[in-house]
Write an enzyme that holds these catalytic residues in place. Structure first.
Site, PDB file in Angstrom:
ATOM      1  N   PRO A  77       0.784  -1.239   0.065  1.00 51.79           N
ATOM      2  CA  PRO A  77      -0.057  -0.041  -0.003  1.00 51.79           C
ATOM      3  C   PRO A  77       1.023   1.126   0.010  1.00 51.79           C
ATOM      4  O   PRO A  77       1.816   1.264   0.812  1.00 51.79           O
ATOM      5  CB  PRO A  77      -0.786  -0.094   1.495  1.00 51.79           C
ATOM      6  CG  PRO A  77       0.166  -0.999   2.225  1.00 51.79           C
ATOM      7  CD  PRO A  77       0.779  -1.808   1.424  1.00 51.79           C
ATOM      8  N   SER A 106      -4.388   1.360  -0.170  1.00 49.31           N
ATOM      9  CA  SER A 106      -4.095   2.268   1.220  1.00 49.31           C
ATOM     10  C   SER A 106      -5.227   2.824   1.632  1.00 49.31           C
ATOM     11  O   SER A 106      -6.107   3.335   0.701  1.00 49.31           O
ATOM     12  CB  SER A 106      -3.032   3.167   0.853  1.00 49.31           C
ATOM     13  OG  SER A 106      -2.826   4.020   1.887  1.00 49.31           O
ATOM     14  N   TYR A 130      -5.182   1.987   8.229  1.00 52.24           N
ATOM     15  CA  TYR A 130      -4.647   2.669   9.186  1.00 52.24           C
ATOM     16  C   TYR A 130      -5.764   3.064  10.221  1.00 52.24           C
ATOM     17  O   TYR A 130      -6.414   3.566   9.942  1.00 52.24           O
ATOM     18  CB  TYR A 130      -4.025   4.297   8.710  1.00 52.24           C
ATOM     19  CG  TYR A 130      -2.856   4.233   8.104  1.00 52.24           C
ATOM     20  CD1 TYR A 130      -1.661   3.606   8.741  1.00 52.24           C
ATOM     21  CD2 TYR A 130      -2.680   4.945   6.822  1.00 52.24           C
ATOM     22  CE1 TYR A 130      -0.292   3.847   8.160  1.00 52.24           C
ATOM     23  CE2 TYR A 130      -1.346   5.022   6.222  1.00 52.24           C
ATOM     24  CZ  TYR A 130      -0.281   4.469   6.825  1.00 52.24           C
ATOM     25  OH  TYR A 130       0.769   4.707   6.066  1.00 52.24           O
ATOM     26  N   THR A 156      -1.594  -1.685   9.441  1.00 52.18           N
ATOM     27  CA  THR A 156      -0.227  -1.038   9.643  1.00 52.18           C
ATOM     28  C   THR A 156      -0.006  -0.850  11.062  1.00 52.18           C
ATOM     29  O   THR A 156      -0.637   0.136  11.653  1.00 52.18           O
ATOM     30  CB  THR A 156      -0.098   0.087   8.473  1.00 52.18           C
ATOM     31  OG1 THR A 156      -0.203  -0.549   7.278  1.00 52.18           O
ATOM     32  CG2 THR A 156       1.378   0.676   8.750  1.00 52.18           C
ATOM     33  N   LYS A 224       1.014  -5.448   9.420  1.00 52.13           N
ATOM     34  CA  LYS A 224       2.266  -5.026   8.422  1.00 52.13           C
ATOM     35  C   LYS A 224       3.021  -4.132   9.192  1.00 52.13           C
ATOM     36  O   LYS A 224       2.651  -3.046   9.877  1.00 52.13           O
ATOM     37  CB  LYS A 224       1.727  -4.088   7.265  1.00 52.13           C
ATOM     38  CG  LYS A 224       2.792  -3.451   6.375  1.00 52.13           C
ATOM     39  CD  LYS A 224       2.187  -2.725   5.402  1.00 52.13           C
ATOM     40  CE  LYS A 224       3.139  -2.013   4.307  1.00 52.13           C
ATOM     41  NZ  LYS A 224       3.511  -0.709   4.914  1.00 52.13           N
ATOM     42  N   HIS A 248       8.320   0.069   6.557  1.00 49.96           N
ATOM     43  CA  HIS A 248       7.714   1.188   5.826  1.00 49.96           C
ATOM     44  C   HIS A 248       8.514   1.860   4.803  1.00 49.96           C
ATOM     45  O   HIS A 248       8.752   2.980   4.590  1.00 49.96           O
ATOM     46  CB  HIS A 248       7.173   2.359   6.981  1.00 49.96           C
ATOM     47  CG  HIS A 248       5.917   2.874   6.639  1.00 49.96           C
ATOM     48  ND1 HIS A 248       4.643   2.474   7.157  1.00 49.96           N
ATOM     49  CD2 HIS A 248       5.693   3.871   5.745  1.00 49.96           C
ATOM     50  CE1 HIS A 248       3.646   3.194   6.816  1.00 49.96           C
ATOM     51  NE2 HIS A 248       4.137   4.061   5.709  1.00 49.96           N
ATOM     52  N   ARG A 251      10.761   4.984   6.130  1.00 49.39           N
ATOM     53  CA  ARG A 251      10.043   6.267   6.384  1.00 49.39           C
ATOM     54  C   ARG A 251       9.625   6.392   7.936  1.00 49.39           C
ATOM     55  O   ARG A 251       9.207   7.536   8.034  1.00 49.39           O
ATOM     56  CB  ARG A 251       8.903   6.066   5.321  1.00 49.39           C
ATOM     57  CG  ARG A 251       9.359   6.174   3.954  1.00 49.39           C
ATOM     58  CD  ARG A 251       8.188   6.002   3.115  1.00 49.39           C
ATOM     59  NE  ARG A 251       6.916   6.907   2.846  1.00 49.39           N
ATOM     60  CZ  ARG A 251       7.373   7.834   2.085  1.00 49.39           C
ATOM     61  NH1 ARG A 251       8.483   8.021   1.400  1.00 49.39           N
ATOM     62  NH2 ARG A 251       6.174   8.773   1.726  1.00 49.39           N
TER      63      ARG A 251
HETATM   64  C1  FMN Z   1       5.231   7.372  -1.127  1.00 50.24           C
HETATM   65  C2  FMN Z   1       4.776   6.125  -0.133  1.00 50.24           C
HETATM   66  C3  FMN Z   1       3.623   6.158   0.514  1.00 50.24           C
HETATM   67  C4  FMN Z   1       3.156   5.107   1.309  1.00 50.24           C
HETATM   68  N1  FMN Z   1       2.038   5.120   1.918  1.00 50.24           N
HETATM   69  C5  FMN Z   1       1.766   4.047   2.787  1.00 50.24           C
HETATM   70  C6  FMN Z   1       0.453   3.734   3.189  1.00 50.24           C
HETATM   71  O1  FMN Z   1      -0.568   4.601   2.948  1.00 50.24           O
HETATM   72  N2  FMN Z   1       0.237   2.742   3.998  1.00 50.24           N
HETATM   73  C7  FMN Z   1       1.052   1.873   4.153  1.00 50.24           C
HETATM   74  O2  FMN Z   1       0.911   0.752   5.303  1.00 50.24           O
HETATM   75  N3  FMN Z   1       2.521   1.955   3.893  1.00 50.24           N
HETATM   76  C8  FMN Z   1       2.670   2.986   3.083  1.00 50.24           C
HETATM   77  N4  FMN Z   1       4.131   3.014   2.554  1.00 50.24           N
HETATM   78  C9  FMN Z   1       5.045   1.923   2.976  1.00 50.24           C
HETATM   79  C10 FMN Z   1       4.881   0.935   1.890  1.00 50.24           C
HETATM   80  O3  FMN Z   1       3.696   0.086   2.052  1.00 50.24           O
HETATM   81  C11 FMN Z   1       6.042  -0.072   1.863  1.00 50.24           C
HETATM   82  O4  FMN Z   1       6.104  -0.425   3.308  1.00 50.24           O
HETATM   83  C12 FMN Z   1       7.503   0.652   1.452  1.00 50.24           C
HETATM   84  O5  FMN Z   1       7.380   1.510   0.337  1.00 50.24           O
HETATM   85  C13 FMN Z   1       8.391  -0.561   0.890  1.00 50.24           C
HETATM   86  O6  FMN Z   1       9.403  -0.215   0.497  1.00 50.24           O
HETATM   87  P1  FMN Z   1       9.922   0.081  -0.852  1.00 50.24           P
HETATM   88  O7  FMN Z   1       9.453   1.458  -1.257  1.00 50.24           O
HETATM   89  O8  FMN Z   1      11.482   0.128  -0.754  1.00 50.24           O
HETATM   90  O9  FMN Z   1       9.572  -1.144  -1.704  1.00 50.24           O
HETATM   91  C14 FMN Z   1       4.180   4.009   1.681  1.00 50.24           C
HETATM   92  C15 FMN Z   1       5.783   4.187   1.074  1.00 50.24           C
HETATM   93  C16 FMN Z   1       5.880   5.268   0.330  1.00 50.24           C
HETATM   94  C17 FMN Z   1       7.183   5.385  -0.527  1.00 50.24           C
END
Ligand code: FMN
Length: 353
Positions: A77, A106, A130, A156, A224, A248, A251
């Site tokens: 997501p 998401s 969320y 998450t 997650k 994440h 992040r």
């Molecule tokens: C721009 C962006 C937005 C994201 N938004 C969500 C989200 O809404 N919900 C969530 O559980 N994870 C979110 N994530 C985390 C991703 O689900 C995931 O864990 C992560 O991007 C995986 O790493 P990768 O980008 O190296 O493949 C987000 C990641 C990015 C880069």
């Protein structure tokens, strides 16, 4: 220039997106240590190929939560796909359906759940929640997702509050100006709630709230963001159906282990009782193979999907998925694996340097 690998898409997406959108997608928390390590940790792992096996036929199909997918490569997501492409999540859903893999939508999708499902009615879809402070809203979102045919609920757990993303602060990133969180109200209820009026992610979510969530849905629940054996054991004890080992994408909390480095601890702790998946830093077919060899049933992609969208919309996402599937097929053949069942720890060289 031809786009032949996922990082080619990354380079082209960077040229196409505004600086603040690019920074939002690529950014990690604080010093970005974990964001970088998610990728470099994969590169420290070496493979042990087996030869003289008939690999004229290689089958990449597998199952997650009992449903078949064409390869163990699915979509994590990520929020606000309309930042990358006008059709946003509808394009992503179409590409996932064409590829025969699962797409986790998401909570912060920029298209409504109804429109996403209408765009890809035969798609394999899970919904990421969320958990919000507003219980009524949680209940409505869960029931709406369930009635729209989402097959699992992904909770998450690593966002009790938002990580500190320095670039977004420097850019004064303000998503509320141009995005509406369409998922917070069903179409019947009229206009979407503007971002600024949205409910908040709950920072008081605890293990004992899981039973409330379980009482509201028949869907399997996947957690997650689990990174430790202690939480993995608690997840099993609380009867969840799966875990996505994830930080994440680096992040949230910086300086946690790379996902691939946390995978063994989690997979060992659950002892095969529930499925374990991984996201974070997967960029090549070899990365997919390594994650499966270390205990993941399937991997999920975050940023590479947004790169595909930014470059070519639906077709870009399809290309990203096809490139990775082809690379993974090659990785399987070159290590002597004819089926997913033949991928195991013997493929990994220990001790790792
Ligand atoms: C721009 C962006 C937005 C994201 N938004 C969500 C989200 O809404 N919900 C969530 O559980 N994870 C979110 N994530 C985390 C991703 O689900 C995931 O864990 C992560 O991007 C995986 O790493 P990768 O980008 O190296 O493949 C987000 C990641 C990015 C880069």
């Amino acid at each position: 220039m031809a786009l032949v690998c996922l990082t080619d898409f990354e380079a082209q997406a960077r040229q196409r997106l505004s600086k603040s959108t690019w920074d939002f997608i690529e950014g990690g928390a604080d010093e970005g240590i974990t964001r970088v390590e998610n990728i470099t940790a994969f590169k420290k792992i070496r493979l042990r190929p087996r030869y003289l096996r008939d690999v004229s036929k290689v089958d990449t199909r597998t199952t997650i939560q009992g449903e078949e997918i064409s390869a163990p490569i699915c979509i994590s997501p990520t929020a606000f796909h309309c930042l990358a492409w006008p059709d946003g999540e509808m394009s992503t859903a179409r590409a996932a359906q064409a590829a025969g893999i699962c797409y986790i939508t998401s909570t912060y999708a920029s298209c409504s759940l109804e429109n996403i499902v209408a765009a890809a009615p035969r798609g394999h879809r899970w919904f990421q929640l969320y958990v919000q402070t507003n219980q009524q809203l949680n209940k409505q979102l869960i029931q709406r997702a369930e009635s729209l045919g989402f097959k699992a609920l992904v909770i998450t757990v690593d966002v009790p509050m938002h990580g500190n993303r320095r670039q977004d602060i420097r850019n004064q990133l303000d998503l509320k100006g141009n995005l509406m969180l369409k998922d917070f109200k069903s179409p019947k209820e009229g206009n979407s709630i503007p971002y600024c009026q949205m409910s908040f992610i709950s920072s008081s979510l605890c293990w004992n709230h899981l039973s409330w969530l379980q009482s509201k849905t028949r869907l399997p629940i996947i957690l997650k963001g689990i990174l430790t054996k202690e939480d993995a054991q608690l997840a099993v004890k609380h009867n969840v159906h799966g875990i996505i080992v994830s930080n994440h994408g680096g992040r949230q909390l910086d300086e946690v282990p790379a996902s691939i480095d946390a995978l063994t601890e989690v997979a060992t702790a659950v002892k095969g009782k529930i499925e374990v998946y991984l996201d974070g830093g997967v960029r090549t077919g070899n990365d997919v193979l390594k994650a499966l060899a270390l205990g993941a049933k399937c991997i999920f992609l975050g940023r590479p999907i947004l790169w595909g969208l930014a470059c070519k919309g639906e077709h870009g996402v399809e290309e990203v998925l096809n490139i990775l599937k082809n690379e993974f097929h090659t990785s399987m053949a070159l290590t002597g694996c004819r089926s997913i069942a033949e991928i195991n720890r013997d493929l990994i060289q220990f001790p790792r340097l």
